[in-house]
Design a protein around this motif. Structure first.
Motif, PDB file in Angstrom:
ATOM      1  N   ALA A 115      -0.075   0.097   1.516  1.00 18.98           N
ATOM      2  CA  ALA A 115       0.188   1.510   1.777  1.00 18.98           C
ATOM      3  C   ALA A 115      -0.081   1.851   3.235  1.00 18.98           C
ATOM      4  CB  ALA A 115      -0.674   2.368   0.849  1.00 18.98           C
ATOM      5  N   LEU A 116      -1.172   1.316   3.817  1.00 17.43           N
ATOM      6  CA  LEU A 116      -1.452   1.558   5.244  1.00 17.43           C
ATOM      7  C   LEU A 116      -0.382   0.900   6.115  1.00 17.43           C
ATOM      8  CD1 LEU A 116      -5.336   1.109   5.344  1.00 17.43           C
ATOM      9  CD2 LEU A 116      -4.024   3.235   5.274  1.00 17.43           C
ATOM     10  N   ASP A 117       0.101  -0.303   5.721  1.00 15.24           N
ATOM     11  CA  ASP A 117       1.182  -0.938   6.480  1.00 15.24           C
ATOM     12  C   ASP A 117       2.431  -0.076   6.483  1.00 15.24           C
ATOM     13  OD1 ASP A 117      -0.468  -3.055   6.983  1.00 15.24           O
ATOM     14  OD2 ASP A 117       0.311  -4.305   5.350  1.00 15.24           O
ATOM     15  N   ALA A 118       2.719   0.572   5.342  1.00 16.11           N
ATOM     16  CA  ALA A 118       3.911   1.409   5.270  1.00 16.11           C
ATOM     17  C   ALA A 118       3.806   2.637   6.159  1.00 16.11           C
ATOM     18  CB  ALA A 118       4.157   1.841   3.815  1.00 16.11           C
ATOM     19  N   LEU A 119       2.575   3.088   6.460  1.00 14.78           N
ATOM     20  CA  LEU A 119       2.376   4.281   7.292  1.00 14.78           C
ATOM     21  C   LEU A 119       2.273   3.941   8.768  1.00 14.78           C
ATOM     22  CD1 LEU A 119      -0.220   6.126   5.035  1.00 14.78           C
ATOM     23  CD2 LEU A 119       2.189   6.705   5.326  1.00 14.78           C
ATOM     24  N   THR A 120       2.339   2.661   9.147  1.00 12.94           N
ATOM     25  CA  THR A 120       2.140   2.252  10.541  1.00 12.94           C
ATOM     26  C   THR A 120       3.190   2.876  11.456  1.00 12.94           C
ATOM     27  OG1 THR A 120       1.196   0.166   9.777  1.00 12.94           O
ATOM     28  CG2 THR A 120       1.922   0.266  12.077  1.00 12.94           C
ATOM     29  N   GLU A 121       4.465   2.801  11.025  1.00 11.05           N
ATOM     30  CA  GLU A 121       5.553   3.276  11.885  1.00 11.05           C
ATOM     31  C   GLU A 121       5.831   4.762  11.722  1.00 11.05           C
ATOM     32  OE1 GLU A 121       6.778   1.363  14.091  1.00 11.05           O
ATOM     33  OE2 GLU A 121       5.744  -0.435  13.390  1.00 11.05           O
ATOM     34  N   LYS A 122       5.053   5.459  10.900  1.00 12.00           N
ATOM     35  CA  LYS A 122       5.320   6.880  10.651  1.00 12.00           C
ATOM     36  C   LYS A 122       4.455   7.734  11.554  1.00 12.00           C
ATOM     37  CE  LYS A 122       5.485  10.435   7.110  1.00 12.00           C
ATOM     38  NZ  LYS A 122       4.930  11.407   8.063  1.00 12.00           N
ATOM     39  N   ALA A 123       5.061   8.814  12.053  1.00 14.26           N
ATOM     40  CA  ALA A 123       4.297   9.761  12.876  1.00 14.26           C
ATOM     41  C   ALA A 123       3.406  10.603  11.984  1.00 14.26           C
ATOM     42  CB  ALA A 123       5.258  10.642  13.679  1.00 14.26           C
ATOM     43  N   ASN A 124       2.382  11.195  12.592  1.00  8.68           N
ATOM     44  CA  ASN A 124       1.493  12.080  11.841  1.00  8.68           C
ATOM     45  C   ASN A 124       2.292  13.275  11.304  1.00  8.68           C
ATOM     46  OD1 ASN A 124      -0.817  10.554  12.177  1.00  8.68           O
ATOM     47  ND2 ASN A 124      -1.276  11.456  14.177  1.00  8.68           N
ATOM     48  N   PRO A 125       1.882  13.839  10.168  1.00  7.40           N
ATOM     49  CA  PRO A 125       0.685  13.475   9.406  1.00  7.40           C
ATOM     50  C   PRO A 125       0.935  12.264   8.503  1.00  7.40           C
ATOM     51  CG  PRO A 125       1.772  15.311   8.361  1.00  7.40           C
ATOM     52  CD  PRO A 125       2.548  15.035   9.621  1.00  7.40           C
ATOM     53  N   ARG A 126      -0.095  11.422   8.368  1.00  6.90           N
ATOM     54  CA  ARG A 126      -0.047  10.282   7.471  1.00  6.90           C
ATOM     55  C   ARG A 126      -0.993  10.587   6.302  1.00  6.90           C
ATOM     56  NH1 ARG A 126      -0.934   6.745  12.539  1.00  6.90           N
ATOM     57  NH2 ARG A 126       1.187   6.204  13.204  1.00  6.90           N
ATOM     58  N   CYS A 127      -0.472  10.470   5.100  1.00  9.52           N
ATOM     59  CA  CYS A 127      -1.253  10.877   3.923  1.00  9.52           C
ATOM     60  C   CYS A 127      -1.240   9.756   2.884  1.00  9.52           C
ATOM     61  CB  CYS A 127      -0.686  12.162   3.298  1.00  9.52           C
ATOM     62  SG  CYS A 127      -0.690  13.561   4.427  1.00  9.52           S
ATOM     63  N   LEU A 128      -2.343   9.697   2.152  1.00  8.16           N
ATOM     64  CA  LEU A 128      -2.500   8.726   1.073  1.00  8.16           C
ATOM     65  C   LEU A 128      -3.135   9.451  -0.115  1.00  8.16           C
ATOM     66  CD1 LEU A 128      -2.254   5.723   0.228  1.00  8.16           C
ATOM     67  CD2 LEU A 128      -4.582   5.400   1.075  1.00  8.16           C
ATOM     68  N   TRP A 129      -2.450   9.404  -1.263  1.00  8.14           N
ATOM     69  CA  TRP A 129      -2.939  10.074  -2.471  1.00  8.14           C
ATOM     70  C   TRP A 129      -3.377   9.021  -3.487  1.00  8.14           C
ATOM     71  CZ3 TRP A 129       1.324  11.676   0.226  1.00  8.14           C
ATOM     72  CH2 TRP A 129       1.356  12.997   0.684  1.00  8.14           C
ATOM     73  N   ILE A 130      -4.542   9.241  -4.072  1.00  7.95           N
ATOM     74  CA  ILE A 130      -5.053   8.347  -5.121  1.00  7.95           C
ATOM     75  C   ILE A 130      -5.502   9.226  -6.284  1.00  7.95           C
ATOM     76  CG2 ILE A 130      -6.765   6.613  -5.747  1.00  7.95           C
ATOM     77  CD1 ILE A 130      -6.938   5.828  -2.832  1.00  7.95           C
ATOM     78  N   SER A 131      -4.932   8.965  -7.483  1.00  3.75           N
ATOM     79  CA  SER A 131      -5.303   9.732  -8.673  1.00  3.75           C
ATOM     80  C   SER A 131      -5.359   8.785  -9.860  1.00  3.75           C
ATOM     81  CB  SER A 131      -4.306  10.857  -8.933  1.00  3.75           C
ATOM     82  OG  SER A 131      -3.018  10.325  -9.179  1.00  3.75           O
ATOM     83  N   ALA A 132      -6.141   9.179 -10.863  1.00  9.28           N
ATOM     84  CA  ALA A 132      -6.278   8.361 -12.076  1.00  9.28           C
ATOM     85  C   ALA A 132      -6.458   9.290 -13.258  1.00  9.28           C
ATOM     86  CB  ALA A 132      -7.469   7.404 -11.958  1.00  9.28           C
ATOM     87  N   GLU A 133      -6.014   8.830 -14.418  1.00  9.74           N
ATOM     88  CA  GLU A 133      -6.154   9.612 -15.634  1.00  9.74           C
ATOM     89  C   GLU A 133      -6.210   8.676 -16.834  1.00  9.74           C
ATOM     90  OE1 GLU A 133      -2.826  12.061 -16.358  1.00  9.74           O
ATOM     91  OE2 GLU A 133      -1.344  10.479 -16.049  1.00  9.74           O
ATOM     92  N   GLN A 134      -6.841   9.180 -17.878  1.00 11.36           N
ATOM     93  CA  GLN A 134      -6.925   8.451 -19.152  1.00 11.36           C
ATOM     94  C   GLN A 134      -5.704   8.811 -19.982  1.00 11.36           C
ATOM     95  OE1 GLN A 134      -9.895   6.546 -19.973  1.00 11.36           O
ATOM     96  NE2 GLN A 134      -8.612   5.632 -21.559  1.00 11.36           N
ATOM     97  N   THR A 135      -4.933   7.837 -20.447  1.00 13.17           N
ATOM     98  CA  THR A 135      -3.744   8.053 -21.265  1.00 13.17           C
ATOM     99  C   THR A 135      -3.957   7.473 -22.648  1.00 13.17           C
ATOM    100  OG1 THR A 135      -2.698   5.997 -20.570  1.00 13.17           O
ATOM    101  CG2 THR A 135      -2.315   7.934 -19.189  1.00 13.17           C
ATOM    102  N   ALA A 136      -2.981   7.692 -23.493  1.00 14.60           N
ATOM    103  CA  ALA A 136      -3.085   7.173 -24.865  1.00 14.60           C
ATOM    104  C   ALA A 136      -3.045   5.649 -24.892  1.00 14.60           C
ATOM    105  CB  ALA A 136      -1.939   7.748 -25.720  1.00 14.60           C
TER     106      ALA A 136
END
Length: 602
Positions: free
Chosen positions: A494-515
């Motif tokens: 994910a950080l490699d994918a943001l290397t060539e991108k101009a700011n803002p650079r964002c990374l979202w991490i979420s988790a949830e319990q499913t069935a």
């Protein structure tokens, strides 16, 4: 001797036999024609009887209605006071109510001169009020004291109907007539769309009801001069000279039912095609059966000849087969020995492949460690510099007898060494080979370890981190080292994918319990996957990076590890842009310890 010579007499005999049996189709055709004709006649007779019974039932329902209604005081009052508007209006409304209740098309009251004084359709554009119907035969019959009956086309409404009329008496004197018109159009609609056609003719032989509109009001026989004069005087049809109806007797099968009560004749015309079609089918089936019999006889004769030839051929083939079996057996024995050798070589190659895959996984892990070495050295250099500074300060403080301040510096030095031990423990846990069975692992601490290893790089790239994780630990079925390796590789990608991108650079991490377990989502706002990348991302050595940035093993290793853990790695593009990776892991019962698997002090 050629093999075709003995076959000619046999096929010639079959042809002669077929010619002898062909005349049997003639009586078959006559029998089928008689059968289907009788079936059609019986069916049409029942249909015609039902139609006549329905027609007479309709007429009988209204036949006595004029005689009964003629005694109503309101109608007599109208005949006595024809110029009184209230009396006439009351009679009109009374006739309208009776029509609605009985289903008659129209009712109207005639004076002794044949003029209409009141009618149920007095409000309609084609109202009968004020019209004279003295020319109609039902009027003369009613004035004479008889029940008037008449079928004809309405001169005012233009609609066909059957008229019943009866006299209205004032004592023994006839003071007028009441007429009821019955609509017979619905009897045509009841016939439906069938091949059979309905024809109802009156006493002049003119068609008055039919299921074919083009036959309506046509004469089925020549009309006499007296009939032409009667038609001109009473005007029962829309034309005074009905055109002849020419029907082909060869095309129709007619059945007629006379109706003595009205002088009409009801006929049903069935197309002869209804008989010809099944008869042709029967003849065709008979011919086909005859042909099949001939073919079967020919095939039986041919099979007998082929059977004798096959016996000789099989004997020769059996001898050749025995020789081939001997040769093939020796070949199979040699092939079997070669196959055994190839199986042994393939098993050795499979074992070597497993070993190489394991080495590739470890190589990928060490590659990631090399990438993170600069970040780890920076993390260790900072605490070491701080420890050196606190130690020098503590020495000075002790010289000045400031023991409490020196104790505080020593406490800070202890915290910094604990931090360094934690960093080293994370590094050792990640670098070691994990060959343990699956166990309950807390997802949040493993994720924290992976983020800690990439913290310096993330801060250097100014990547903003958004975490949406539940407070309670999410326990999954995995191996701690393998789970940390998967998370580190995915976050590094994910950080490699943001290397060539101009700011803002964002990374979202979420988790949830499913069935089905636990779902962890990692999303960036980089360029996302191309169509080719989505199709080949799990292939080893496929990469969109340069050779100096990676070998293309990261996602292949992660996918292999996830399947080994009983989970799944899903790659996709987020609707708002960027790549989205979903880790689906099996749920596990809560473990005993949330600490790293190794003692940081080790």
């Amino acid at each position: 001797m050629t093999p075709s010579l003995p076959r000619r007499p046999r096929w010639r005999s079959l042809a002669l036999l077929a010619l002898c049996l062909a005349p049997l189709l003639w009586p078959l055709q006559h029998l089928a024609e008689r059968y289907y004709r009788s079936e059609l006649v019986s069916q049409n007779r029942q249909t015609l009887d039902l139609f006549v019974a329905n027609l007479l039932g309709t007429l009988h329902r209204y036949e006595t209605l004029p005689q009964i209604l003629g005694d109503l005081p309101a109608l007599r009052s109208t005949l006595q006071s024809p110029t009184d508007p209230q009396v006439v209006d009351h009679a009109n409304r009374l006739l309208k109510d009776i029509c609605d209740q009985t289903g008659a098309e129209v009712m109207y009251l005639l004076d002794p001169s044949g003029n209409t004084l009141a009618a149920s359709n007095w409000q309609a554009k084609d109202s009968f009020v004020g019209r004279n119907f003295a020319f109609r035969p039902y009027y003369s019959d009613a004035i004479a004291g008889r029940v008037g009956r008449f079928f004809g086309m309405g001169t005012t409404s233009g609609k066909r109907g059957y008229f019943f009329a009866a006299a209205v008496h004032e004592g023994a004197r006839v003071v007028g007539a009441l007429v009821v018109k019955v609509d017979l159009d619905h009897t045509e609609t009841l016939w439906g769309k069938t091949p059979e056609q309905l024809v109802l003719t009156d006493q002049h032989g003119v068609v008055i009801l039919t299921s074919r509109p083009e036959w309506r009001f046509r004469a089925t026989r020549p009309l006499t001069d007296e009939e032409h004069q009667a038609i001109a005087s009473i005007q029962p049809y829309p034309t005074q000279a009905p055109q002849p109806l020419s029907l082909d007797d060869q095309a129709w099968l007619m059945q007629t039912h006379p109706i003595a009560e009205t002088g009409w004749n009801a006929s049903i015309l069935a197309p002869r095609a209804l008989i010809d079609r099944p008869v042709r089918t029967v003849v065709a089936i008979g011919g086909a059966t005859l042909l099949v019999v001939m073919l079967l006889l020919g095939l039986m004769m041919q099979r007998r000849r082929n059977y004798l030839d096959r016996i000789a051929f099989e004997a020769k083939a059996r001898r050749e087969l025995e020789m081939r079996v001997i040769e093939r057996t020796s070949d199979l024995e040699a092939l079997n020995s070669r196959l055994k050798q190839e199986v042994l070589e393939r098993e050795q190659a499979q074992q070597e492949l497993v070993r190489v895959q394991d080495e590739v996984v470890q190589a990928g892990k060490l590659s990631v460690l090399g990438t993170m070495s600069a970040s780890i050295s920076h993390e260790l250099n900072q605490p070491l510099a701080a420890i050196r500074s606190y130690a020098e300060n503590a020495e000075v403080l002790l010289d000045h007898q400031r023991t409490e301040d020196a104790r505080g510096n020593l406490k800070l030095i202890g915290e910094l060494t604990g931090r360094m031990a934690s960093i080293i423990a994370h590094l050792r846990a990640f670098a070691r080979r994990d060959r343990h069975a699956l166990e309950s692992v807390a997802l949040q601490p493993a994720l924290d370890d992976a983020l800690a290893l990439l913290a310096k790089r993330r801060r250097a790239m100014a990547v903003e981190l958004f975490r949406d994780l539940p407070d309670a630990p999410l326990w999954v079925q995995a191996g701690e080292t393998r789970l940390r390796q998967v998370l580190s590789n995915l976050l590094a990608n994910a950080l490699d994918a943001l290397t060539e991108k101009a700011n803002p650079r964002c990374l979202w991490i979420s988790a949830e319990q499913t069935a089905d377990g636990v779902a962890l989502l990692i999303r960036d706002n980089g360029p996302g996957f191309t169509r080719e990348s989505l199709a080949r991302a799990r292939e080893p050595f496929f990469t969109t990076k340069t050779r100096t940035q990676g070998l293309g093993l990261g996602l292949a290793i992660c996918d292999t590890l996830m399947r080994a853990l009983g989970g799944e790695l899903v790659l996709a593009n987020h609707p708002q842009g960027g790549a989205q990776l979903t880790l689906r892991l099996r749920s596990a019962p809560p473990g005993v310890n949330l600490q790293p698997p190794e003692d940081p002090s080790a």
